[in-house]
Design a protein around this motif. Structure first.
Motif, PDB file in Angstrom:
ATOM      1  N   GLY A 158       0.778  -1.230   0.000  1.00 55.16           N
ATOM      2  CA  GLY A 158       0.000   0.000   0.000  1.00 55.16           C
ATOM      3  C   GLY A 158       0.812   1.284   0.000  1.00 55.16           C
ATOM      4  O   GLY A 158       0.275   2.360   0.241  1.00 55.16           O
ATOM      5  N   HIS A 159       2.096   1.172  -0.271  1.00 61.18           N
ATOM      6  CA  HIS A 159       2.958   2.357  -0.280  1.00 61.18           C
ATOM      7  C   HIS A 159       3.223   2.808  -1.719  1.00 61.18           C
ATOM      8  O   HIS A 159       2.935   2.090  -2.665  1.00 61.18           O
ATOM      9  N   HIS A 160       3.787   4.002  -1.861  1.00 61.87           N
ATOM     10  CA  HIS A 160       4.041   4.591  -3.181  1.00 61.87           C
ATOM     11  C   HIS A 160       5.542   4.631  -3.458  1.00 61.87           C
ATOM     12  O   HIS A 160       6.321   5.052  -2.610  1.00 61.87           O
ATOM     13  N   ILE A 161       5.917   4.251  -4.651  1.00 63.82           N
ATOM     14  CA  ILE A 161       7.312   4.363  -5.090  1.00 63.82           C
ATOM     15  C   ILE A 161       7.462   5.742  -5.724  1.00 63.82           C
ATOM     16  O   ILE A 161       6.815   6.047  -6.721  1.00 63.82           O
ATOM     17  N   VAL A 162       8.303   6.591  -5.125  1.00 62.43           N
ATOM     18  CA  VAL A 162       8.499   7.931  -5.686  1.00 62.43           C
ATOM     19  C   VAL A 162       9.614   7.944  -6.722  1.00 62.43           C
ATOM     20  O   VAL A 162       9.631   8.796  -7.603  1.00 62.43           O
ATOM     21  N   ALA A 163      10.537   6.984  -6.620  1.00 63.16           N
ATOM     22  CA  ALA A 163      11.621   6.893  -7.601  1.00 63.16           C
ATOM     23  C   ALA A 163      12.370   5.585  -7.394  1.00 63.16           C
ATOM     24  O   ALA A 163      12.294   4.967  -6.339  1.00 63.16           O
ATOM     25  N   GLU A 164      13.097   5.206  -8.452  1.00 58.24           N
ATOM     26  CA  GLU A 164      13.982   4.048  -8.405  1.00 58.24           C
ATOM     27  C   GLU A 164      15.357   4.513  -8.847  1.00 58.24           C
ATOM     28  O   GLU A 164      15.484   5.247  -9.817  1.00 58.24           O
ATOM     29  N   ALA A 165      16.380   4.084  -8.124  1.00 55.37           N
ATOM     30  CA  ALA A 165      17.751   4.475  -8.445  1.00 55.37           C
ATOM     31  C   ALA A 165      18.606   3.223  -8.592  1.00 55.37           C
ATOM     32  O   ALA A 165      18.311   2.183  -8.007  1.00 55.37           O
ATOM     33  N   THR A 166      19.695   3.356  -9.377  1.00 52.17           N
ATOM     34  CA  THR A 166      20.574   2.209  -9.628  1.00 52.17           C
ATOM     35  C   THR A 166      21.912   2.327  -8.914  1.00 52.17           C
ATOM     36  O   THR A 166      22.707   1.401  -8.966  1.00 52.17           O
ATOM     37  N   ASN A 167      22.159   3.483  -8.275  1.00 53.93           N
ATOM     38  CA  ASN A 167      23.415   3.663  -7.544  1.00 53.93           C
ATOM     39  C   ASN A 167      23.242   4.763  -6.497  1.00 53.93           C
ATOM     40  O   ASN A 167      22.208   5.426  -6.441  1.00 53.93           O
ATOM     41  N   GLY A 168      24.261   4.941  -5.680  1.00 58.04           N
ATOM     42  CA  GLY A 168      24.197   5.910  -4.595  1.00 58.04           C
ATOM     43  C   GLY A 168      24.085   7.349  -5.056  1.00 58.04           C
ATOM     44  O   GLY A 168      23.438   8.170  -4.397  1.00 58.04           O
ATOM     45  N   ILE A 169      24.723   7.674  -6.168  1.00 58.82           N
ATOM     46  CA  ILE A 169      24.653   9.055  -6.673  1.00 58.82           C
ATOM     47  C   ILE A 169      23.208   9.409  -7.018  1.00 58.82           C
ATOM     48  O   ILE A 169      22.710  10.470  -6.638  1.00 58.82           O
ATOM     49  N   GLU A 170      22.543   8.496  -7.733  1.00 59.98           N
ATOM     50  CA  GLU A 170      21.127   8.722  -8.052  1.00 59.98           C
ATOM     51  C   GLU A 170      20.285   8.761  -6.774  1.00 59.98           C
ATOM     52  O   GLU A 170      19.342   9.541  -6.676  1.00 59.98           O
ATOM     53  N   ALA A 171      20.619   7.923  -5.811  1.00 61.40           N
ATOM     54  CA  ALA A 171      19.862   7.881  -4.555  1.00 61.40           C
ATOM     55  C   ALA A 171      19.878   9.240  -3.867  1.00 61.40           C
ATOM     56  O   ALA A 171      18.831   9.728  -3.420  1.00 61.40           O
ATOM     57  N   VAL A 172      21.052   9.848  -3.788  1.00 58.40           N
ATOM     58  CA  VAL A 172      21.169  11.169  -3.151  1.00 58.40           C
ATOM     59  C   VAL A 172      20.339  12.190  -3.927  1.00 58.40           C
ATOM     60  O   VAL A 172      19.574  12.965  -3.340  1.00 58.40           O
ATOM     61  N   GLU A 173      20.477  12.174  -5.239  1.00 60.62           N
ATOM     62  CA  GLU A 173      19.744  13.111  -6.098  1.00 60.62           C
ATOM     63  C   GLU A 173      18.233  12.935  -5.940  1.00 60.62           C
ATOM     64  O   GLU A 173      17.497  13.904  -5.741  1.00 60.62           O
ATOM     65  N   PHE A 174      17.750  11.693  -6.013  1.00 63.69           N
ATOM     66  CA  PHE A 174      16.309  11.426  -5.928  1.00 63.69           C
ATOM     67  C   PHE A 174      15.762  11.683  -4.523  1.00 63.69           C
ATOM     68  O   PHE A 174      14.623  12.109  -4.376  1.00 63.69           O
ATOM     69  N   ALA A 175      16.556  11.426  -3.495  1.00 65.39           N
ATOM     70  CA  ALA A 175      16.109  11.692  -2.126  1.00 65.39           C
ATOM     71  C   ALA A 175      15.872  13.190  -1.933  1.00 65.39           C
ATOM     72  O   ALA A 175      14.878  13.593  -1.317  1.00 65.39           O
ATOM     73  N   CYS A 176      16.767  14.004  -2.481  1.00 67.09           N
ATOM     74  CA  CYS A 176      16.611  15.456  -2.372  1.00 67.09           C
ATOM     75  C   CYS A 176      15.427  15.952  -3.195  1.00 67.09           C
ATOM     76  O   CYS A 176      14.732  16.877  -2.798  1.00 67.09           O
ATOM     77  N   ALA A 177      15.199  15.326  -4.333  1.00 66.07           N
ATOM     78  CA  ALA A 177      14.124  15.765  -5.220  1.00 66.07           C
ATOM     79  C   ALA A 177      12.740  15.307  -4.755  1.00 66.07           C
ATOM     80  O   ALA A 177      11.763  16.035  -4.902  1.00 66.07           O
TER      81      ALA A 177
END
Length: 192
Positions: free
Chosen positions: A27-46
């Motif tokens: 029942g949760h929402h996926i806001v983004a999917e990342a393939t590495n830590g750099i994307e993770a930082v970027e998507f977490a901020c966004a």
């Protein structure tokens, strides 16, 4: 638990897809999917997720390094998924502030409660942190007011009650906090 905004980070597409599928089923929402830590930082901020489900070992930037950056910029619950169980990695994950650690292969039955517990624990920590900050401010305010009262008592021969009333009155008249008035009295006394 209300629906959460989740960021899923894993360099293995099959694991990422399965994790997303199970998160959605819960029942949760996926806001983004990342393939590495750099994307993770970027998507977490966004996207400002409530939680991040992240692999530890990934190309370009690993999960532990990414978690450290994310927690500085946008604190949220972090749950590590990994195929590694070495004590050193578990320790490093804990030091980042991660709130859960699941080893691959994992099941939906393990993922869902681990995610929800991590988010609840994160929220408790945030609440406690705010309360600690509030208490520190209260203590600091009391110290300043006591010091300012002492200055007024010494210099103007006031009683403790009169000094307190003077600070309170000035704060009310100037629409300022007593802490600010006390600091002004201390600053003025230091200049003289």
């Amino acid at each position: 638990m209300d629906a959460l905004k989740i960021l899923v980070v894993d360099d293995e597409e099959a694991i990422r897809d399965l994790t997303c599928h199970w998160v959605k089923q819960a029942g949760h929402h996926i806001v983004a999917e990342a393939t590495n830590g750099i994307e993770a930082v970027e998507f977490a901020c966004a996207h400002h997720p409530d939680a991040i489900i992240m692999d530890i070992k990934m190309p370009e930037m690993g999960g532990i390094e990414a978690a450290n950056e994310i927690l500085e910029q946008h604190p949220c619950a972090i749950l590590f998924l990994t195929g590694y169980t070495e004590e050193e990695l578990v320790e490093q994950a804990g030091e980042t502030g991660a709130l859960a650690y699941l080893t691959k292969p994992f099941s939906r039955e393990a993922l869902t409660p681990a995610l929800e517990i991590a988010v609840r624990r994160f929220r408790q920590i945030q609440t406690q942190s705010k309360e600690i900050d509030r208490l520190k401010d209260t203590i600091e305010t009391r110290k300043l007011i006591e010091r300012a009262k002492g200055i007024l008592m010494d210099r103007h021969r006031m009683s403790e009650e009169e000094a307190f009333r003077r600070i309170h009155f000035q704060a009310r008249n100037q629409n300022r906090k007593m802490k600010e008035i006390a600091q002004s009295i201390i600053t003025a006394a230091d200049l003289l």
